[in-house]
Design a protein around this motif. Structure first.
Motif, short mmCIF file in Angstrom:
data_model
loop_
_atom_site.label_atom_id
_atom_site.label_comp_id
_atom_site.label_asym_id
_atom_site.label_seq_id
_atom_site.Cartn_x
_atom_site.Cartn_y
_atom_site.Cartn_z
N GLY A 253 57.20 44.39 31.58
CA GLY A 253 56.42 43.11 31.54
C GLY A 253 55.30 43.17 32.25
N GLU A 254 55.11 44.27 32.92
CA GLU A 254 53.86 44.57 33.51
C GLU A 254 52.80 45.13 32.70
OE1 GLU A 254 52.07 47.39 37.23
OE2 GLU A 254 54.16 47.46 36.82
N ILE A 255 51.48 44.48 32.70
CA ILE A 255 50.46 44.82 31.99
C ILE A 255 49.40 45.58 32.63
CG2 ILE A 255 48.61 43.79 30.26
CD1 ILE A 255 50.31 41.19 30.01
N VAL A 256 48.94 46.70 31.98
CA VAL A 256 47.85 47.43 32.63
C VAL A 256 46.86 47.57 31.37
CG1 VAL A 256 47.27 49.74 33.61
CG2 VAL A 256 49.20 48.32 34.33
N GLN B 119 41.35 36.98 30.10
CA GLN B 119 42.63 36.24 30.85
C GLN B 119 42.14 36.33 32.32
OE1 GLN B 119 44.77 34.81 28.85
NE2 GLN B 119 43.19 35.43 27.30
N ARG B 120 42.93 35.37 33.12
CA ARG B 120 42.93 35.47 34.64
C ARG B 120 44.06 36.47 34.90
NH1 ARG B 120 46.22 33.66 38.25
NH2 ARG B 120 47.24 32.63 36.60
N SER B 121 43.69 37.73 34.62
CA SER B 121 44.78 38.90 34.62
C SER B 121 45.72 39.30 35.78
CB SER B 121 44.21 39.89 33.82
OG SER B 121 43.12 40.83 34.89
N GLU B 122 45.19 38.81 36.78
CA GLU B 122 45.81 39.47 38.12
C GLU B 122 46.95 38.76 38.32
OE1 GLU B 122 45.20 39.59 42.98
OE2 GLU B 122 43.35 38.88 41.70
N LEU C 110 46.11 48.26 25.69
CA LEU C 110 46.98 47.47 26.82
C LEU C 110 48.22 48.11 26.85
CD1 LEU C 110 46.60 43.62 26.73
CD2 LEU C 110 45.43 45.47 28.18
N LEU C 111 48.75 48.69 28.17
CA LEU C 111 50.21 49.23 28.50
C LEU C 111 50.84 48.17 29.09
CD1 LEU C 111 49.21 52.57 30.07
CD2 LEU C 111 49.86 52.20 27.64
N ILE C 112 52.10 47.83 28.33
CA ILE C 112 53.09 46.63 28.54
C ILE C 112 54.30 47.59 29.10
CG2 ILE C 112 54.27 44.80 28.16
CD1 ILE C 112 52.12 44.12 26.23
N GLY C 113 54.84 47.29 30.15
CA GLY C 113 56.02 47.91 31.01
C GLY C 113 57.29 47.60 30.34
N THR C 114 58.09 48.45 29.85
CA THR C 114 59.57 48.02 29.43
C THR C 114 60.67 48.76 30.17
OG1 THR C 114 59.91 50.21 28.17
CG2 THR C 114 58.41 48.53 27.04
N GLY C 115 61.68 48.81 29.87
CA GLY C 115 62.79 49.41 30.48
C GLY C 115 62.96 50.89 30.92
#
Length: 304
Positions: free
Chosen positions: A255-258, A295-298, A264-269
């Motif tokens: 779920g982490e977004i970079v 977005q207030r992305s932090e 956008l890279l979204i973390g998975t398992g």
């Protein structure tokens, strides 16, 4: 032969066009016009539009009730052909044509019997997709199979692209079976193998679970795109993911977004999913990076 054809979505159109070139289509049965778009304009189904172009008689009905059965039986068709009509054919209509009805189904039966075979196969990560033409019987997609074909589908194809490929190959497969029934050479054999079911997808089927490995997350994205649509939540707001691809990037927390320059890279398992286009609830489609910048992305994560 004299045929009656039943179908509704665009996936049924190639078969209708192929059969209309070689046979007498007594009528085309399809679902009634449906409201589409933001203005909810009543629009004929893709099959109805194709039938109109081919100057074929059209019967629009939401279900094959007594009135529809009477109208179709009166046509004197020798064979019924159904491709994703969206309704059940029951007796006495099932036995009205001398050769009964055949069904083009977009799976390798008995795998994925039901309304969403392509979508469910993609979600499951099946290595093969295919099409089957079988004799319609009262039980769900359980009739003897006349022909089956495995279809090459790109490894990253979403459900709509995979269905387009299957529709073309399925049209040729169905045409061959109809020709065989006409000349008496077609033979159907009982289904063999492990049965699986493919119920219609719901909105909940599109929710991505970021704790799963990338392979499973991407398989679900493929299976639910474009409908009902892959989605996640960010601060409780649903965000539809329109375009995505697997990566070999270093793992992120689920779920982490970079943000990078283009995705956008979204973390998975395991490895992250690269997302390029999104559609936040109540808004239009947009570039994923542009949306994230607004977005207030932090500290924000997908799935929360």
């Amino acid at each position: 032969m004299r045929l009656v054809f039943a179908g509704t979505p665009s996936a049924a159109v190639p078969t209708l066009r192929r059969l209309a070139a070689d046979h007498d289509i007594a009528a085309v049965v399809t679902r009634p016009d449906a409201p589409l778009g933001r203005k909810r304009v009543l629009t004929p189904s893709p099959v109805a539009q194709a039938a109109d172009e081919l100057d074929l008689p059209i019967i629009k009905t939401a279900r094959l009730d007594d009135d529809a059965t009477t109208a179709i039986t009166a046509l004197g068709a020798e064979l019924g052909v159904i491709v994703a009509y969206g309704g059940l054919v029951r007796e006495p209509l099932l036995s009205a044509p001398v050769h009964g009805w055949i069904n083009l189904h977009f799976s390798l039966l008995p795998a994925w019997r039901g309304a969403a075979p392509v979508q469910r196969a993609l979600i499951a990560g099946d290595a093969e997709l295919g099409a089957s033409v079988f004799q319609l019987v009262p039980a769900l997609d359980a009739g003897d199979v006349f022909a089956m074909r495995t279809v090459d589908v790109p490894a990253d194809a979403t459900a709509d692209a995979a269905l387009d490929a299957l529709a073309i190959d399925g049209a040729a497969l169905t045409a061959d079976v109809v020709a065989g029934i006409a000349d008496g050479t077609a033979r159907a054999v009982p289904q063999t193998g492990q049965e699986s079911l493919a119920p219609k997808l719901s909105l909940e089927d599109g929710l991505l679970d970021w704790t799963q490995p990338l392979e499973k997350v991407f398989s679900r994205f493929r299976g639910v795109t474009p409908e009902p649509g892959a989605h996640t939540t960010v601060e409780g707001v649903r965000v539809k993911i329109l375009d995505a691809a697997p990566t070999a990037e270093n793992p992120l927390e689920p779920g982490e977004i970079v943000s990078t320059k283009s995705t956008l890279l979204i973390g998975t398992g395991s490895a992250p999913l690269a997302v390029t286009r999104v559609q936040p609830a109540g808004k239009g489609a947009m570039n994923a990076v542009d949306w994230w910048r607004g977005q207030r992305s932090e500290g924000l994560r997908a799935g929360l």
